[in-house]
Write a protein that holds these residues in place. Structure first.
Motif, short mmCIF file in Angstrom:
data_model
loop_
_atom_site.label_atom_id
_atom_site.label_comp_id
_atom_site.label_asym_id
_atom_site.label_seq_id
_atom_site.Cartn_x
_atom_site.Cartn_y
_atom_site.Cartn_z
N ARG A 42 0.82 -1.21 0.00
CA ARG A 42 0.00 0.00 0.00
C ARG A 42 0.86 1.26 0.00
NH1 ARG A 42 -1.80 3.89 3.15
NH2 ARG A 42 -3.85 4.78 2.72
N ILE A 83 -12.97 6.77 2.25
CA ILE A 83 -12.52 5.47 2.74
C ILE A 83 -13.72 4.73 3.31
CG2 ILE A 83 -11.95 6.35 5.03
CD1 ILE A 83 -9.50 4.45 4.97
N GLU A 121 -10.48 2.66 -0.74
CA GLU A 121 -10.15 4.08 -0.68
C GLU A 121 -10.31 4.70 -2.06
OE1 GLU A 121 -6.56 5.01 2.06
OE2 GLU A 121 -6.21 3.01 1.22
N PRO A 179 -6.06 10.88 -0.67
CA PRO A 179 -7.30 10.23 -0.24
C PRO A 179 -8.44 11.22 -0.07
CG PRO A 179 -5.44 9.59 1.17
CD PRO A 179 -4.97 10.71 0.29
#
Length: 100
Positions: free
Chosen positions: A32, A50, A60, A47
């Motif tokens: 990740r 989520i 996400e 991001p």
């Protein structure tokens, strides 16, 4: 080749994960941390959402100010896969009681 295919190919190449299958049929996977760094460095995506998908799996959404976006699924072992990507991402704020 569309942006999704390019993103998946770029990520797979950067992570050393190219396989003989067609690009559209495979997801780019890897640790990740590496995938998040790639999305930040190459696409300026951060991001924006989520959620829990299955027990232990985290979904996400990453997006950039220019509208590119990528969906990433992270497994309990820390392996993350790009599962979709595209353009024209818009954040939607829903006013209570109004349809989207």
């Amino acid at each position: 080749m569309n942006r999704c295919s390019l993103a998946l190919l770029s990520a797979a190449a950067a992570l050393g994960l190219l396989a003989p299958a067609p690009a559209e049929a495979q997801a780019a996977c890897g640790p990740r941390e590496q995938l998040v760094k790639l999305l930040s460095d190459q696409y300026k995506e951060d991001p924006v959402g989520i959620g829990l998908a299955q027990p232990g799996q985290v979904l996400e959404v990453f997006a950039s100010s220019n509208g590119s976006w990528t969906m990433v699924m992270t497994m309990p072992d820390g392996k993350a896969c790009m599962i979709a990507a595209g353009d024209n991402w818009e954040m939607v704020t829903r006013v209570k009681g109004s349809p989207i």
